[in-house]
Design an enzyme around this catalytic site. Structure first.
Site, PDB file in Angstrom:
ATOM      1  N   TYR A  56       0.848  -1.206   0.000  1.00  0.00           N
ATOM      2  CA  TYR A  56       0.000   0.000   0.000  1.00  0.00           C
ATOM      3  C   TYR A  56       0.877   1.247   0.000  1.00  0.00           C
ATOM      4  O   TYR A  56       1.844   1.312   0.750  1.00  0.00           O
ATOM      5  CB  TYR A  56      -0.938   0.024   1.218  1.00  0.00           C
ATOM      6  CG  TYR A  56      -2.363  -0.041   0.786  1.00  0.00           C
ATOM      7  CD1 TYR A  56      -2.980   1.078   0.212  1.00  0.00           C
ATOM      8  CD2 TYR A  56      -3.085  -1.217   0.870  1.00  0.00           C
ATOM      9  CE1 TYR A  56      -4.282   1.008  -0.250  1.00  0.00           C
ATOM     10  CE2 TYR A  56      -4.386  -1.293   0.415  1.00  0.00           C
ATOM     11  CZ  TYR A  56      -4.985  -0.175  -0.147  1.00  0.00           C
ATOM     12  OH  TYR A  56      -6.263  -0.244  -0.606  1.00  0.00           O
ATOM     13  N   LYS A 231      -3.048   0.140 -24.828  1.00  0.00           N
ATOM     14  CA  LYS A 231      -3.489   0.012 -26.223  1.00  0.00           C
ATOM     15  C   LYS A 231      -2.244   0.008 -27.121  1.00  0.00           C
ATOM     16  O   LYS A 231      -1.419  -0.887 -26.987  1.00  0.00           O
ATOM     17  CB  LYS A 231      -4.524   1.084 -26.530  1.00  0.00           C
ATOM     18  CG  LYS A 231      -5.777   0.895 -25.651  1.00  0.00           C
ATOM     19  CD  LYS A 231      -6.846   1.942 -25.819  1.00  0.00           C
ATOM     20  CE  LYS A 231      -7.977   1.701 -24.834  1.00  0.00           C
ATOM     21  NZ  LYS A 231      -9.006   2.754 -24.882  1.00  0.00           N
TER      22      LYS A 231
HETATM   23  C1  LIG Z   1      -9.978   3.167 -24.004  1.00  0.00           C
HETATM   24  C2  LIG Z   1     -10.273   4.596 -23.848  1.00  0.00           C
HETATM   25  C3  LIG Z   1     -10.567   5.167 -22.589  1.00  0.00           C
HETATM   26  C4  LIG Z   1     -10.887   4.355 -21.368  1.00  0.00           C
HETATM   27  O1  LIG Z   1     -10.032   3.448 -20.961  1.00  0.00           O
HETATM   28  P1  LIG Z   1     -10.452   2.284 -19.933  1.00  0.00           P
HETATM   29  O2  LIG Z   1      -9.116   1.841 -19.492  1.00  0.00           O
HETATM   30  O3  LIG Z   1     -11.195   1.279 -20.756  1.00  0.00           O
HETATM   31  O4  LIG Z   1     -11.279   2.861 -18.863  1.00  0.00           O
HETATM   32  C5  LIG Z   1     -10.701   6.532 -22.499  1.00  0.00           C
HETATM   33  N1  LIG Z   1     -10.591   7.306 -23.583  1.00  0.00           N
HETATM   34  C6  LIG Z   1     -10.345   6.805 -24.807  1.00  0.00           C
HETATM   35  C7  LIG Z   1     -10.234   7.720 -25.963  1.00  0.00           C
HETATM   36  C8  LIG Z   1     -10.197   5.442 -24.984  1.00  0.00           C
HETATM   37  O5  LIG Z   1      -9.976   4.955 -26.194  1.00  0.00           O
END
Ligand SMILES: *Cc1c(COP(=O)(O)O)cnc(C)c1O
Length: 424
Positions: A56, A231
């Protein structure tokens, strides 16, 4: 589960162990075209599965609310320094649990409930958290939404400017989840400057392209940059907020204690690893290859008569309107999944169909590029997609299965980053 009795996963929970193993194989044997997904490296995977998950550490390096931070402070500081160096920003916060909480922290930092935010509408390619109605961001704040031009499929900067002048949002989001074209950060910055709004560039999808020099950087245009790390950036599931020094305090306060408790230190370590990887020459080549692959896939699909929103792509992502193929997006996506080609159904701008059963499909090339596939492989993939869509429309399940066998043999030939040893 004490030190004397600490069996491994297969012994403790064979059910979960087998499911993880099955997912290993599924990811190996599939052509993965979901635009928000990727394969992380073994190094990133290793960092996520460590004892850092035990610790933590509410607060920030040097200012914690718990003791025992000798190591964690160094981990987080490394992640922060690498983010600052890679993106060329003055401030980075690596603690947001994911992209959605990162964006919520932006609201908490700069807006009071009921104040106005402007973002791209979800069905036009924006994200839920940019003020879409079903999101907390669209109910707790007053949201105004822009879209794309019908003729070009590209962001309508005239609409953005007119809407900004009329509605005076305090915060403007640019970026989104289904934008196949380059985001014009300087044009957004000009609009934001005119009405004294804070510009937030949400580069969740394209962060890896920005880091690798394959998409222009928002630095110098946007005061705040929000991104996921999982991503195109190829890191663990997580997020970062970056900004000019001016907004550092407000953002840090919003993330903790505003929204979150303890940061996920195993994730922070894996983010640091991913940022180190993203700073290499190989990653620049990787980012360029993602875009080349997307263009090759776009060319292949166009040659088969597919209708691409905006006519093509500048980045990793393609949005295809299937109306002329007379097959709904969901049916196409499910048939392609049966054939080992994984993507998602998606609304297209001005979609006459419902969001849960829309006209389009969305494809991205980050994951297949991580497998080492190249442009000639993309034309092969386009051929398969065309065959499946035609077969599904004709109700020919045998033809879909035949493609599935070819796809599996093909996918298996490419090494899979992070594949656990005993699957190979
Ligand atoms: C994927 C995405 C998010 C959110 O991400 P999470 O990790 O799924 O909450 C926010 N903004 C954009 C433009 C995204 O493509």
């Amino acid at each position: 589960m004490t030190a004397e009795s600490d069996p491994d996963l297969t012994t403790t929970d064979p059910e979960i162990a087998e499911l993880i193993q099955a997912e290993n194989v599924r990811q190996r044997d599939t052509v993965r075209l979901i635009a928000s997904e990727n394969y992380v490296s073994s190094a990133v995977l290793q960092a996520t599965g460590t004892v850092l998950t035990n610790k933590y550490s509410e607060g920030y390096p040097g200012k914690r609310y718990y003791e025992g931070q000798q190591i964690i402070d160094q981990v987080e500081t490394l992640a922060i320094d690498r983010a600052k160096a890679l993106f060329g920003v003055e401030h980075a916060n690596v603690q947001p649990y994911s992209g959605s909480p990162a964006n919520l922290a932006v609201y908490l930092a700069f807006l009071k409930p009921g104040e106005t935010v402007m973002g791209m509408a979800l069905p036009m390619g924006g994200h839920l958290t940019h003020g879409w109605s079903v999101s907390a961001t669209g109910t707790w704040f007053r949201s105004v939404q822009y879209g794309v031009r019908k003729e070009t499929g590209r962001v309508d900067m005239d609409e953005v400017r007119d809407l900004a002048r009329a509605e005076r949002p305090k915060v403007i989001f640019c970026g989104g989840t289904a934008i196949p074209r380059t985001i014009d950060f300087p044009a957004f910055a000009e609009v934001a400057r005119e009405i004294d709004a804070i510009l937030v560039a949400d580069i969740a999808h394209i962060a890896g392209l920005v880091a690798g020099g394959a998409h222009p950087s928002p630095v110098g245009s946007a005061q705040v940059i929000s991104t996921t790390t999982h991503k195109t950036l190829r890191g663990p599931r997580g997020a970062m907020l970056m900004s000019t020094a001016e907004h550092a305090k407000a953002l840090d306060k919003a993330v903790f204690p505003g929204l979150q408790g303890g940061p996920h230190n195993h994730t922070t370590a894996a983010i640091a690893v991913a940022l180190k990887e993203a700073a290499t020459k190989e990653f620049r080549q990787y980012a360029a290859a993602i875009v080349e692959n997307a263009k090759a896939l776009a060319d292949g699909l166009s040659a088969h008569g597919f209708d691409l929103v905006s006519g093509g792509t500048d980045n990793h992502l393609l949005l295809v309107d299937l109306e002329n193929k007379q097959l709904p997006g969901k049916q196409a996506a499910k048939a392609l999944d049966r054939a080992g080609i994984e993507l998602n159904y998606n609304t297209v701008p001005f979609d006459p169909r419902k969001p849960f059963d829309p006209s389009g499909i969305r494809l991205g090339t980050a994951a297949v590029t991580s497998r080492g596939m190249g442009t000639s492989d993309m034309s092969q993939v386009a051929d398969w997609i065309a065959r499946v869509v035609d077969a599904e429309r004709a109700g020919d399940q045998h033809a879909v299965e035949t493609v599935g066998e070819e796809v599996r043999d093909f996918a298996r030939a490419f090494p899979m980053p992070g594949l656990s040893g005993d699957s190979a």
